[in-house]
Scaffold this motif. Structure first.
Motif, PDB file in Angstrom:
ATOM      1  N   THR A  47      35.739   9.538  59.754  1.00 33.76           N
ATOM      2  CA  THR A  47      35.098   9.969  61.004  1.00 33.76           C
ATOM      3  C   THR A  47      33.828  10.747  60.657  1.00 33.76           C
ATOM      4  OG1 THR A  47      36.633  11.824  61.013  1.00 33.76           O
ATOM      5  CG2 THR A  47      37.099  10.003  62.511  1.00 33.76           C
TER       6      THR A  47
ATOM      7  N   ALA B  34      32.501   8.929  65.697  1.00 39.09           N
ATOM      8  CA  ALA B  34      32.358  10.387  65.787  1.00 39.09           C
ATOM      9  C   ALA B  34      33.720  11.062  65.722  1.00 39.09           C
ATOM     10  CB  ALA B  34      31.663  10.738  67.096  1.00 39.09           C
TER      11      ALA B  34
ATOM     12  N   ILE C 282      36.146  13.080  67.363  1.00 37.72           N
ATOM     13  CA  ILE C 282      36.313  13.402  68.787  1.00 37.72           C
ATOM     14  C   ILE C 282      36.570  14.894  68.989  1.00 37.72           C
ATOM     15  CG2 ILE C 282      37.639  12.864  70.858  1.00 37.72           C
ATOM     16  CD1 ILE C 282      38.483  10.236  69.319  1.00 37.72           C
ATOM     17  N   ARG C 283      37.202  15.520  68.000  1.00 34.39           N
ATOM     18  CA  ARG C 283      37.526  16.944  68.168  1.00 34.39           C
ATOM     19  C   ARG C 283      36.267  17.802  68.257  1.00 34.39           C
ATOM     20  NH1 ARG C 283      43.085  17.420  67.079  1.00 34.39           N
ATOM     21  NH2 ARG C 283      43.805  15.641  65.888  1.00 34.39           N
TER      22      ARG C 283
ATOM     23  N   PHE D 268      33.683  17.205  70.019  1.00 33.73           N
ATOM     24  CA  PHE D 268      33.002  17.158  71.324  1.00 33.73           C
ATOM     25  C   PHE D 268      33.291  18.391  72.171  1.00 33.73           C
ATOM     26  CE2 PHE D 268      33.074  12.310  70.914  1.00 33.73           C
ATOM     27  CZ  PHE D 268      31.853  12.318  70.289  1.00 33.73           C
TER      28      PHE D 268
ATOM     29  N   ALA E   5      24.764  11.542  65.232  1.00 29.70           N
ATOM     30  CA  ALA E   5      24.898  10.179  64.697  1.00 29.70           C
ATOM     31  C   ALA E   5      23.611   9.401  64.980  1.00 29.70           C
ATOM     32  CB  ALA E   5      26.097   9.484  65.327  1.00 29.70           C
TER      33      ALA E   5
ATOM     34  N   VAL F 255      38.109  -0.441  60.010  1.00 32.71           N
ATOM     35  CA  VAL F 255      37.503  -0.216  61.325  1.00 32.71           C
ATOM     36  C   VAL F 255      36.033   0.169  61.179  1.00 32.71           C
ATOM     37  CG1 VAL F 255      39.647   0.413  62.512  1.00 32.71           C
ATOM     38  CG2 VAL F 255      38.276   2.203  61.437  1.00 32.71           C
TER      39      VAL F 255
ATOM     40  N   GLY G 235      32.639   2.771  67.256  1.00 28.92           N
ATOM     41  CA  GLY G 235      31.855   3.857  67.835  1.00 28.92           C
ATOM     42  C   GLY G 235      30.634   4.180  66.989  1.00 28.92           C
TER      43      GLY G 235
ATOM     44  N   ARG H 134      37.541  -4.618  62.123  1.00 29.21           N
ATOM     45  CA  ARG H 134      37.545  -4.430  63.591  1.00 29.21           C
ATOM     46  C   ARG H 134      36.269  -3.708  63.978  1.00 29.21           C
ATOM     47  NH1 ARG H 134      42.932  -1.362  64.932  1.00 29.21           N
ATOM     48  NH2 ARG H 134      41.920  -1.274  66.970  1.00 29.21           N
TER      49      ARG H 134
ATOM     50  N   LEU I 213      30.072   7.046  76.440  1.00 26.80           N
ATOM     51  CA  LEU I 213      29.365   5.803  76.151  1.00 26.80           C
ATOM     52  C   LEU I 213      28.803   5.942  74.747  1.00 26.80           C
ATOM     53  CD1 LEU I 213      26.150   6.690  76.562  1.00 26.80           C
ATOM     54  CD2 LEU I 213      26.742   6.359  78.940  1.00 26.80           C
TER      55      LEU I 213
ATOM     56  N   GLY J 232      26.716   6.876  71.983  1.00 30.14           N
ATOM     57  CA  GLY J 232      25.621   7.852  72.054  1.00 30.14           C
ATOM     58  C   GLY J 232      24.775   7.865  70.801  1.00 30.14           C
ATOM     59  N   GLY J 233      25.021   6.906  69.926  1.00 33.16           N
ATOM     60  CA  GLY J 233      24.238   6.855  68.684  1.00 33.16           C
ATOM     61  C   GLY J 233      23.341   5.635  68.650  1.00 33.16           C
TER      62      GLY J 233
ATOM     63  N   PHE K  76      44.908  12.257  72.121  1.00 36.10           N
ATOM     64  CA  PHE K  76      45.577  13.115  71.135  1.00 36.10           C
ATOM     65  C   PHE K  76      47.045  13.342  71.489  1.00 36.10           C
ATOM     66  CE2 PHE K  76      41.120  14.356  70.089  1.00 36.10           C
ATOM     67  CZ  PHE K  76      41.152  13.902  68.777  1.00 36.10           C
TER      68      PHE K  76
ATOM     69  N   LYS L  56      48.926  10.572  69.985  1.00 33.84           N
ATOM     70  CA  LYS L  56      49.058  10.718  68.529  1.00 33.84           C
ATOM     71  C   LYS L  56      50.176  11.705  68.219  1.00 33.84           C
ATOM     72  CE  LYS L  56      45.858   7.933  68.060  1.00 33.84           C
ATOM     73  NZ  LYS L  56      46.243   6.572  67.817  1.00 33.84           N
TER      74      LYS L  56
ATOM     75  N   LYS M 234      54.428  10.803  66.491  1.00 40.65           N
ATOM     76  CA  LYS M 234      54.916  11.204  65.171  1.00 40.65           C
ATOM     77  C   LYS M 234      56.433  11.324  65.219  1.00 40.65           C
ATOM     78  CE  LYS M 234      50.824  13.123  63.185  1.00 40.65           C
ATOM     79  NZ  LYS M 234      49.957  12.246  63.866  1.00 40.65           N
TER      80      LYS M 234
END
Ligand code: 3HC
Ligand code: NAI
Length: 702
Positions: free
Chosen positions: A29, A67, A69-70, A72, A81, A102, A105, A124, A135, A137-138, A278, A281, A285
């Motif tokens: 990331t 990116a 995400i945490r 943001f 980015a 992967v 984004g 992917r 959206l 953003g980079g 999150f 996620k 677990k």
């Protein structure tokens, strides 16, 4: 910040080609440290005469999941980015992106700025930002339409769908596909071959005709969004961005995109969707610690009805071998027909090709003799919801299955502890509660009885992942997590209906809140007869003082079971139509009120939502209090993935935190003056309010 031992960028050189490896495992990331180090490495490379070309790749099997995400939720720190992408694009030395695993984004956006892209067939590639209420953003909304044309780019950005390397090649998103072992060499060769041509300006894929087609496609999507009761700001804004890509120079488009991106980051919809991401996620677990999953390849499904057929399809799709068991030859054939018709619909709609269907069905076998399950690693029972029938089935499984086979039940309500105690191997018994249609719905409640072995729990979580389900651990009680909570908020809707709100107003209020379907429309879809049977079964144990609304029974007595009978709460003169209000249903409700001496009072839509949510959140808090759910995030995950709670609100517990727990408690206390039993606030909710705490803080304790 990374330690010196863990640089975010690994740099090596191969005959004048600099290889820059993104190194932030497992998904690389693009956190601030990575962006900073990549930016610096690119600047250094620009000045280094020994570097003639650059290859950008990902260490550890993935290019990048985009990116972080945490970040943001925190103040943004440059370089963004988009800044890194600009540096790549402006590089006088050719930059080639080598994509595997992967490339999503912001990760893909870096690659879009490169001068060429090579990837593996299985990579992917995608811009999934919209799924998080964002959206790209980079630069993605500007560079992807330029590279592959706006008409092809639009659905990818709007749906956040990813494509395989092979598909990306066909779209022109990749320049070449190769296997993993040769990826870096191919990228190096490509970088050298580009030579000094790198800096030449890149033509747009779209000519004037393509541009007009793109604008028309954007207009269609705008109309579609406008017709929906809810669309995300990101969906509307990304259309504006793609339009800017068609109408403005790159620099202006990039600026436009950056402003739009910032609006999305600040939106509550983004916060809700990131919370849901999150929460899933966390819920996914396994609570079984270090226990190692048992191996599962051959699965049995007992009962080929609505659920069994769907479960079998889900398992076949995941590559398992499946043995379907039914009670007699006719039921077995009916079960096989159900499975075949699921696949037929997929083939007809173009979602699956005939060869893939044949391959999946080749792993299916069927029998009426339980002995066919003797080699199964796991069996899911999906027979009638009747304790005696289930006990008999489990006795048979106990007799025929090999030691160590996992024996699961799909029961909706029954006591799984009792099912487990009834056989000689309770440690192997677990609840796997799928949702209908089981091959489509994401939620899988993993219901953990008292004596179950840890590795059975671990296997269930691993299986869920393999089936691409979203697992949530639940304890044993009537209805587990979801159905237990559902029962209570559905009751709140029934009370409001009897007290004066029409089912149509209630549905409409909750659809405006964000549900795709209100509770009465949903009842019509699932069929009133199922709930009717459950109510009859539970009538004997219903506390006499509990309020009971009989409207649903009255409709069922008339044979009005919903869509399948052409009428329920709504009228369905034609199959597949949305349903019309039915004055006769209103008359039934009015008659019930008259019989009970209830005078209808007006409800505001806001009150409807508040009561519904207060009932939901209160029962959810009791589910937590009782240890049936481990944490609030699990409830959010269950209600979003199995019960239609609007995902962009994050889930009911997130919603409750957003509204404020004191406000929810105050509502409950005020409603409790009408019915102290039903509305009694949960002790947990009271405690959280006393301590000034939230469900979010409870999540952090896990
Ligand atoms: N940011 C932060 N953490 C992330 C992340 C991201 N973009 N993607 C995954 N993670 C974390 C997960 O939370 C998880 O953390 P945990 O182990 O602490 O729970 C860990 O990485 C592993 O993730 P998964 O369990 O999901 O791994 P899978 O292999 O099952 O799935 C995936 C991989 C398909 C990449 C999936 O994680 C995913 O979809 N991630 C989100 C990708 C995404 O949305 N990217 C766009 C980000 S926004 C952006 O790039 C903006 C840009 O335009 C500027
Ligand atoms: P269904 O009535 O469609 O199917 C049950 C099937 O079990 C029938 O095909 C029947 O022939 C078969 N069967 C009955 N006794 C059997 C036996 N002894 N051996 C082998 N097969 C036998 O029922 P449905 O809806 O599929 O439900 C099955 C289970 O799944 C129930 O426990 C139900 O509570 C649960 N469930 C149902 C959901 C739904 O939406 N329908 C959702 C989640 C769980």
């Amino acid at each position: 910040m990374p330690t010196p031992e863990q640089p975010r960028i690994l740099a090596t050189q191969q005959d004048g080609v600099l290889l820059l490896g993104l190194n932030h495992p497992p998904l690389n990331t693009l956190d601030h440290a990575l962006r900073q180090q990549l930016y610096a490495a690119l600047q250094t490379a620009a000045l280094d005469p020994s570097v003639q070309a650059i290859v950008l790749h990902g260490a550890g099997g993935n290019f990048s999941a985009g990116a972080d995400i945490r970040e943001f939720g925190q103040p943004r720190q440059p370089p963004w980015a988009g800044d890194v992408a600009l540096l790549i694009e402006a590089s006088a030395k050719p930059v080639v992106a080598a994509l595997q695993g992967v490339a999503l984004g912001g990760g893909l956006e870096l690659a879009l700025a490169a001068h060429a892209r090579i990837g593996t067939a299985g990579a992917r590639l995608g811009l999934p930002e919209v799924k998080l209420g964002l959206l790209p953003g980079g630069g993605g909304t500007q560079r992807l339409p330029r590279l592959i044309g706006a008409t092809a780019a639009l659905p990818l950005i709007l749906e956040g769908r990813d494509v395989s390397g092979d598909a990306a090649l066909a779209l022109g998103l990749l320049d070449a596909v190769c296997d993993e072992a040769t990826l870096l060499d191919a990228a190096v060769r490509k970088a050298r071959a580009l030579g000094d041509d790198a800096a030449v300006s890149r033509p747009r894929a779209d000519g004037e005709a393509g541009r007009q087609a793109g604008l028309a496609a954007i207009a269609v999507q705008r109309e579609r969004l406008a017709a929906k009761p809810h669309s995300l700001p990101a969906q509307r804004l990304l259309l504006d961005c793609i339009q800017a890509a068609l109408e403005q120079p790159l620099e202006a488009g990039l600026q436009f995109e950056r402003q739009a991106f910032l609006q999305c980051v600040a939106s509550p919809e983004h916060r809700g969707l990131a919370h849901a991401f999150f929460a899933e996620k966390q819920a996914g677990k396994s609570p079984a610690g270090q226990a190692r999953p048992r191996a599962v390849q051959q699965a049995g499904v007992v009962g080929g009805g609505t659920m069994g057929a769907g479960i079998a399809v889900a398992m076949l799709n995941a590559g398992l071998d499946v043995v379907l068991i039914e009670r007699d030859a006719a039921s077995l054939q009916a079960g096989l027909d159900r499975i075949n018709s699921v696949y037929q619909r997929q083939v007809d709609s173009g979602k699956l090709d005939a060869a893939a269907r044949a391959q999946r069905l080749s792993r299916l076998s069927a029998a009426t003799d339980y002995a066919a399950l003797s080699a199964a690693d796991l069996v899911v029972e999906a027979v009638f919801e009747d304790m005696d029938v289930k006990a008999q089935v489990f006795a048979e499984l106990d007799r025929v299955c090999r030691p160590g086979a996992i024996l699961a039940t799909n029961t909706s309500y029954l006591d799984i502890n009792r099912i487990a105690r009834g056989i000689s191997r309770p440690q192997d018994v677990i609840g796997l509660h799928f949702f209908s249609p089981a091959n489509v719905m994401k939620l899988l409640e993993i219901v953990v009885p008292e004596q179950v072995a840890d590795d059975v729990v671990a296997t269930s979580f691993a299986l869920a992942r393999r089936l691409r389900k979203v697992p949530v651990r639940a304890g044993v009680c009537d209805g587990f997590i979801g159905n237990r909570i559902l029962y209570v908020y559905r009751e709140a809707a029934n009370f409001m209906m009897e007290d004066g709100a029409s089912p149509y107003q209630i549905d409409q209020a909750l659809e405006s809140f964000g549900y795709a379907m209100g509770p009465f429309r949903t009842a019509d879809l699932t069929g009133g007869d199922i709930g009717w049977a459950t109510r009859k079964r539970k009538a004997a144990t219903r506390p006499p003082e509990a309020r009971y609304v009989r409207v649903a029974d009255r409709l069922c007595e008339r044979g009005w079971f919903g869509q399948k009978t052409g009428r329920g709460y709504y009228l369905y003169p034609e199959r597949g139509q949305r349903g019309r209000q039915d004055p006769e249903v209103l008359a039934v409700i009015e008659a019930e009120r008259a019989e009970r001496g209830i005078e209808a009072r007006p409800f505001k839509d806001e009150e409807i939502v508040r009561r519904y949510m207060a009932a939901l959140v209160n029962e959810a808090a009791k589910v937590l209090e009782d240890g049936i759910a481990l944490r609030p995030a699990d409830i959010d995950t269950a209600l979003v993935n199995g019960y239609g709670f609007p995902r962009w609100r994050g889930g009911p517990m997130k919603y409750a935190d957003d509204v404020g727990l004191p406000a929810i408690l105050a509502d409950l206390e005020s409603y409790a003056r009408e019915d102290a039993g039903f509305w009694a606030p949960s002790e947990l909710l009271r405690r959280l309010v006393r301590e000034g705490s939230t469900f979010g803080k409870l999540n952090q304790q896990h």
